[in-house]
Design a protein around this motif. Structure first.
Motif, mmCIF file in Angstrom:
data_model
loop_
_atom_site.group_PDB
_atom_site.id
_atom_site.type_symbol
_atom_site.label_atom_id
_atom_site.label_comp_id
_atom_site.label_asym_id
_atom_site.label_seq_id
_atom_site.Cartn_x
_atom_site.Cartn_y
_atom_site.Cartn_z
ATOM 1 N N SER A 195 42.343 54.782 28.826
ATOM 2 C CA SER A 195 43.753 54.593 29.166
ATOM 3 C C SER A 195 44.186 53.154 28.938
ATOM 4 C CB SER A 195 43.973 55.004 30.626
ATOM 5 O OG SER A 195 45.330 54.941 30.974
ATOM 6 N N LEU A 196 43.358 52.206 29.372
ATOM 7 C CA LEU A 196 43.712 50.797 29.216
ATOM 8 C C LEU A 196 43.643 50.382 27.746
ATOM 9 C CD1 LEU A 196 44.532 48.229 30.689
ATOM 10 C CD2 LEU A 196 42.108 47.671 30.944
ATOM 11 N N ALA A 217 39.448 46.192 26.706
ATOM 12 C CA ALA A 217 39.699 46.957 27.929
ATOM 13 C C ALA A 217 38.475 46.927 28.836
ATOM 14 C CB ALA A 217 40.072 48.400 27.584
ATOM 15 N N ALA A 218 37.314 47.086 28.230
ATOM 16 C CA ALA A 218 36.075 47.051 29.010
ATOM 17 C C ALA A 218 35.879 45.686 29.661
ATOM 18 C CB ALA A 218 34.889 47.385 28.105
ATOM 19 N N GLU A 219 36.170 44.639 28.910
ATOM 20 C CA GLU A 219 36.031 43.281 29.450
ATOM 21 C C GLU A 219 36.932 43.094 30.671
ATOM 22 O OE1 GLU A 219 36.834 38.623 28.086
ATOM 23 O OE2 GLU A 219 36.798 40.217 26.565
ATOM 24 N N ALA A 220 38.178 43.573 30.577
ATOM 25 C CA ALA A 220 39.117 43.416 31.691
ATOM 26 C C ALA A 220 38.680 44.221 32.906
ATOM 27 C CB ALA A 220 40.516 43.843 31.251
ATOM 28 N N LEU A 221 38.265 45.439 32.697
ATOM 29 C CA LEU A 221 37.892 46.298 33.817
ATOM 30 C C LEU A 221 36.609 45.825 34.495
ATOM 31 C CD1 LEU A 221 38.788 49.720 32.175
ATOM 32 C CD2 LEU A 221 39.962 48.676 34.124
ATOM 33 N N VAL A 222 35.667 45.353 33.708
ATOM 34 C CA VAL A 222 34.440 44.809 34.289
ATOM 35 C C VAL A 222 34.743 43.521 35.041
ATOM 36 C CG1 VAL A 222 32.186 43.794 33.759
ATOM 37 C CG2 VAL A 222 32.918 45.906 32.619
ATOM 38 N N ALA A 223 35.592 42.676 34.470
ATOM 39 C CA ALA A 223 35.968 41.428 35.147
ATOM 40 C C ALA A 223 36.649 41.701 36.480
ATOM 41 C CB ALA A 223 36.889 40.608 34.244
ATOM 42 N N ALA A 224 37.443 42.775 36.521
ATOM 43 C CA ALA A 224 38.132 43.135 37.763
ATOM 44 C C ALA A 224 37.217 43.833 38.752
ATOM 45 C CB ALA A 224 39.319 44.035 37.445
ATOM 46 N N GLY A 225 36.048 44.276 38.293
ATOM 47 C CA GLY A 225 35.130 45.017 39.158
ATOM 48 C C GLY A 225 35.512 46.469 39.322
ATOM 49 N N PHE A 251 42.048 55.701 40.901
ATOM 50 C CA PHE A 251 43.470 56.009 40.993
ATOM 51 C C PHE A 251 44.253 54.712 40.787
ATOM 52 C CE2 PHE A 251 46.336 59.026 43.746
ATOM 53 C CZ PHE A 251 47.137 59.240 42.638
ATOM 54 N N LEU A 252 44.918 54.587 39.641
ATOM 55 C CA LEU A 252 45.767 53.427 39.358
ATOM 56 C C LEU A 252 47.130 53.922 38.905
ATOM 57 C CD1 LEU A 252 43.293 51.197 37.301
ATOM 58 C CD2 LEU A 252 44.079 50.740 39.622
ATOM 59 N N SER A 253 48.166 53.181 39.270
ATOM 60 C CA SER A 253 49.496 53.562 38.809
ATOM 61 C C SER A 253 49.643 53.203 37.338
ATOM 62 C CB SER A 253 50.574 52.860 39.636
ATOM 63 O OG SER A 253 50.708 51.502 39.253
ATOM 64 N N ARG A 254 50.557 53.874 36.665
ATOM 65 C CA ARG A 254 50.805 53.550 35.251
ATOM 66 C C ARG A 254 51.327 52.125 35.110
ATOM 67 N NH1 ARG A 254 51.448 59.132 35.476
ATOM 68 N NH2 ARG A 254 50.604 60.253 33.670
ATOM 69 N N ARG A 255 52.106 51.671 36.071
ATOM 70 C CA ARG A 255 52.601 50.288 36.009
ATOM 71 C C ARG A 255 51.458 49.298 36.183
ATOM 72 N NH1 ARG A 255 57.701 51.842 39.508
ATOM 73 N NH2 ARG A 255 56.149 51.660 41.154
ATOM 74 N N GLN A 256 50.486 49.622 37.057
ATOM 75 C CA GLN A 256 49.330 48.741 37.222
ATOM 76 C C GLN A 256 48.541 48.631 35.923
ATOM 77 O OE1 GLN A 256 47.536 50.678 40.595
ATOM 78 N NE2 GLN A 256 48.756 49.527 42.089
ATOM 79 N N LEU A 257 48.339 49.768 35.250
ATOM 80 C CA LEU A 257 47.629 49.754 33.974
ATOM 81 C C LEU A 257 48.417 48.968 32.921
ATOM 82 C CD1 LEU A 257 46.392 53.447 34.020
ATOM 83 C CD2 LEU A 257 44.914 51.420 33.925
#
Length: 374
Positions: free
Chosen positions: A72-73, A93-101, A122-128
């Motif tokens: 999705s990201l 996308a993987a780098e961002a998601l891993v960095a965010a935990g 569960f993330l909102s579309r606006r958050q993504l």
């Protein structure tokens, strides 16, 4: 601001059906009042409500619940930065998601797979969208992705469904969201016994009269019931999460509509079980939620003089009056939409209105409580 609680009470009759199955394929049941009742889990009805939200709210107001958050990201990153190919979008996308935990990345045969969460995230579309925009802008500028910034982006601009039903991350509790809405398991107002439908299917290519017998045989378990359904919304908690009074009113109106009109889709092609409620009763309170399932602790029995729905409506009206009198719990406002004479008893305890008027009236009450002009 005074506390505002929206209680929804629904009586709904469904024909032979299997709305919500257990692990053996049987309709779910529960013991209550000493007898077995038909049951539809809160999770099943919340899923139906979330699907109905898609017809009532803009996609930007809703969320995605998935393990495949990397896909999705990555799609959002690719849309913002068309010069990237799919592989580099997925890697970023993987780098961002891993960095965010928020996710992990697995490597297989030297190739990096899309990042996945270890549970449904569960993330909102606006958050993504916000995370994608931050990630693209930061990397273009040669910066380093900041975990605290990414976590903040994942914890603002919540969607309506996240605000309503909550979000729990076991390993990142600081961005959990408390649910503003609670949904009870629906149960039948009477005792039920599950039944079995024996079916056969004919092989269309059997042309020889000597070839007798079915191509397939089987059984499907089902029951039919009159259900009591209950949900409650803490408007103040919903407003705290959404942060906008107009959005809160719209969310409440969407939930009332979706909860009343939605039905879980289990085995719907087999049973065509979709009905509308016989009655929708809404009580606005300023104290606490009150579930009136006690009206049916003594199971309703059918009679020659009145079917179950008439007796159920009468029992519910009587129980509401008795509980509210005993505890001094009078609602701020109350409306009911009922179908025909069978549920007319509920018009004695609430203002009888068409369903759309009920939804609008609830929205106006929420707006007034939050200071939104009518």
């Amino acid at each position: 601001m005074n506390r505002t609680i929206i209680d929804l009470h629904i009586l709904q009759t469904v024909p032979p059906s299997n709305l919500n199955r257990d692990d053996t394929g049987s309709p779910k049941t529960a013991m209550y009042g000493g007898v077995r009742r038909a049951r539809v889990s809160s999770q099943a009805w919340k899923r139906a409500v979330r699907l109905a939200f898609g017809d009532l709210l803009d996609a930007s107001q809703l969320g995605e619940r998935t393990k495949r958050v990397g896909e999705s990201l990555a799609a959002r990153i690719a849309a913002l930065d068309p010069d990237r190919d799919g592989a580099t979008s997925s890697a970023l996308a993987a780098e961002a998601l891993v960095a965010a935990g928020l996710a992990k990345v697995e490597k297989k045969k030297g190739e990096t797979k899309d990042a996945e969460s270890s549970y449904l995230l569960f993330l909102s579309r606006r958050q993504l969208d916000n995370i994608a925009a931050y990630t693209v802008e930061t990397t273009r500028a040669g910066g380093t992705l900041d975990k605290s910034t990414l976590k903040k982006l994942a914890n603002t601009d919540h969607s309506v469904d996240i605000a309503m039903f909550g979000r729990m991350l076991a390993d990142m509790a600081d961005i959990n969201v408390d649910a503003a809405c609670q949904v009870a398991h629906a149960i039948s107002v009477h005792a039920v016994d599950n039944e079995y439908d024996y079916f056969t299917a004919v092989d269309d290519r059997k042309h020889d009269a000597a070839e007798t017998g079915a191509g397939m045989i089987g059984t499907v378990e089902f029951n039919s019931s009159t259900l009591y359904r209950y949900a409650t919304i803490n408007v103040d908690a919903l407003f705290d999460t959404l942060g906008d009074a107009a959005a809160t009113r719209a969310a409440v109106e969407a939930f009332v509509t979706a909860f009343a009109r939605s039905v879980p889709t289990g085995k719907q092609n087999t049973f065509a079980h979709r009905t509308l409620p016989d009655a929708v009763l809404v009580r606005v309170r300023d104290t606490q939620p009150i579930n009136f399932v006690g009206a049916f602790e003594t199971p309703i029995g059918a009679s020659d003089a009145a079917g179950r729905i008439r007796l159920a409506a009468s029992a519910l009206a009587t129980h509401v009056r008795d509980v509210e009198t005993a505890y001094g719990e009078q609602p701020v406002r109350s409306w009911v939409t009922h179908v025909g004479d069978n549920t007319a008893a509920l018009a004695d305890i609430a203002e009888a209105v068409p369903f759309q008027t009920l939804v609008t009236s609830v929205g106006e009450q929420v707006g007034a409580a939050l200071g939104v002009p009518a």
